[in-house]
Write an enzyme that holds these catalytic residues in place. Structure first.
Site: not given
Length: 490
Positions: A177, A153, A78
């Site tokens: 997320s 996210s 990520k």
């Protein structure tokens, strides 16, 4: 005929061990898919092809005795996660050229286990929203229907896994997320117990809310990646719960045969952080999970939601504070309107107000947890609505955007405050065939029981490894691995 990306992460690793595929072949195959589909689904901010090919060759050179369960398998990291020598933008134009000098602990652990990262996946700016639509990469889109968001996210991680660009990926979860993108994209998104996975080496731990974790297509793949990530690291602020003998992968394998034993599962569908109607498809997914759990011998009982909408102002205050992270001098103007909105309110908080909010929030959580203390697991929807179009939130004024996100996702964040392990499972489908997730949450430190139950549900559902139509779109792509894909894209 099956293609390499049709294999689960564990199956890809097994093929490497048997000599049927090499890590280099797998990485080349997945890089071709990234080249063909990566921008279409908005999965990657930065593709590190050269590094990946070199790492794959190094993985192939190791002896069999040095190889773990996921050795040589492609993955992705990520873009909120520090990666030494690789551009890490935190989803923001304000950090468009930032290259960290150090790896996050989870990046080191992935490399030590022999996994090969193909690059950095799209995220929301500074992790501030549940959609991943910024200025440094195309928006993360749901591979099941590109008109819809892949969430945030960890939206790029979910898009990459659901489109078959990597079999598993690293993400993080500070308020849903990992679980929100998993629910949207038909995946398994796992938030471990607080302290189980390191958040270091930098940062203060975000009041204990954010935690690194895995996202994948199957419970077994997620458990195997959790085994890689859940390694004790000195200096962490929270004591890690003890791992089970044989690891989390061993727990999930055993659960398919014997199950986790009879459990008491508390079920509710009332939203916790918003007075919001719940979509019938989300309730139907909980009904299906309840039936599967009952058929497996568990006791499913209705319980009150641990928290209610009255807790929202306290969560709001904490998230305002978390948005106030350092930004390079002179780059505030590069931030998105929502991020600036959150930061302005965070900067206006005094220490006394923040501490009071944290104290009251913890008190409300204690009361809520005690109301459900007789349950081994909790079952509820992951989201109040199954899907959201790309741009649906960002088109609003920042205050309306933030409130809309609360109404869309009124369940997940509570379990970031409790620190309990929580997983979104792709149990349901809409009438149009889009995924619908349910949230299963365990007791703090008992990740083993949660994963065992998830594996049992997966087995009784005849598996969840289903693929969108885009899955086959790149099968015949003819990309020259030594030219276009062989160069890093940044």
């Amino acid at each position: 005929m099956a293609e390499p990306h049709d294999l689960t992460a564990l199956e890809q690793a097994a093929a490497i061990r048997r000599g049927e595929l090499s890590s280099l072949e797998l990485v080349e195959h997945h890089l071709r898919r990234v080249e063909a589909l990566g921008d279409t689904v908005g999965a990657f901010v930065t593709v590190t092809a050269d590094r990946a090919l070199a790492a794959a060759r190094a993985a192939d050179a190791l002896g069999a005795e040095e190889r773990g369960p996921l050795h040589g398998v492609p993955t992705a990291i990520k873009d909120l996660t520090l990666t030494a020598g690789v551009r890490t933008t935190f989803g923001s134009a304000a950090f468009a050229d930032f290259v960290p000098p150090v790896d996050a602990d989870v990046v080191r652990l992935l490399a030590d286990a022999g996994l090969v990262s193909l690059g950095k996946t799209t995220t929301s700016e500074l992790g501030c929203s549940l959609y991943s639509e910024g200025l440094v990469a195309p928006p993360a889109r749901n591979p099941w229907d590109l008109a819809y968001t892949a969430g945030g996210s960890s939206g790029g991680a979910a898009a990459a896994v659901a489109a078959g660009l990597v079999p598993v990926a690293q993400g993080s979860d500070g308020g849903g997320s990992l679980r929100i993108p998993a629910a949207l994209c038909g995946l398994v998104g796992y938030k471990p117990s607080r302290g189980l996975v390191s958040g270091g080496p930098l940062g203060f731990g975000g009041f204990g809310l954010p935690v690194n974790g895995p996202i994948g297509r199957t419970v077994g793949d997620v458990a195997a990646l959790l085994d890689v990530l859940a390694r004790p690291v000195p200096g962490e602020p929270y004591l890690p719960p003890a791992a089970p003998a044989g690891g989390y992968l061993g727990v999930t394998r055993a659960a398919r045969a014997t199950g986790p034993g009879r459990l008491r599962v508390g079920r509710f569908t009332t939203p916790m952080l918003a007075d919001e109607p719940v979509h019938p498809d989300c309730v139907a997914a909980v009904d299906r999970a309840s039936a599967l759990l009952t058929d497996a011998g568990h006791e499913v009982v209705d319980v009150p939601a641990p928290l209610g909408p009255e807790a929202w102002p306290l969560f709001e205050t904490v998230w305002y504070a978390l948005a106030v992270t350092p930004v390079p001098a002179g780059r505030e103007g590069d931030l998105l309107p929502l991020t600036r909105f959150l930061r302005e309110r965070g900067e206006a908080l005094g220490a006394a107000r923040l501490m009071a909010a944290l104290g009251e929030l913890q008190a409300q959580v204690r009361r809520g947890v005690r109301r459900t203390a007789g349950c081994d697991l909790l079952l509820c929807p992951t989201l109040a609505t199954p899907q959201a179009p790309v741009g649906a939130f960002a088109a609003l004024e920042p205050a309306e955007d933030f409130d809309g996100q609360r109404r869309f996702s009124p369940y997940c964040a509570v379990f970031n405050v409790t620190g309990d392990p929580s997983v979104s499972l792709p149990v349901g489908r809409t009438a149009d065939g889009l995924p619908v997730g349910v949230l299963l949450t365990g007791r703090y430190g008992d990740d083993a029981t949660l994963l065992a139950t998830a594996a049992q549900l997966e087995h009784r559902s005849d598996g969840w490894d289903q693929h969108p139509a885009i899955w086959r779109a790149a099968d015949s792509a003819n990309v020259n691995i030594t030219s276009d894909v062989g160069r890093d894209r940044s």
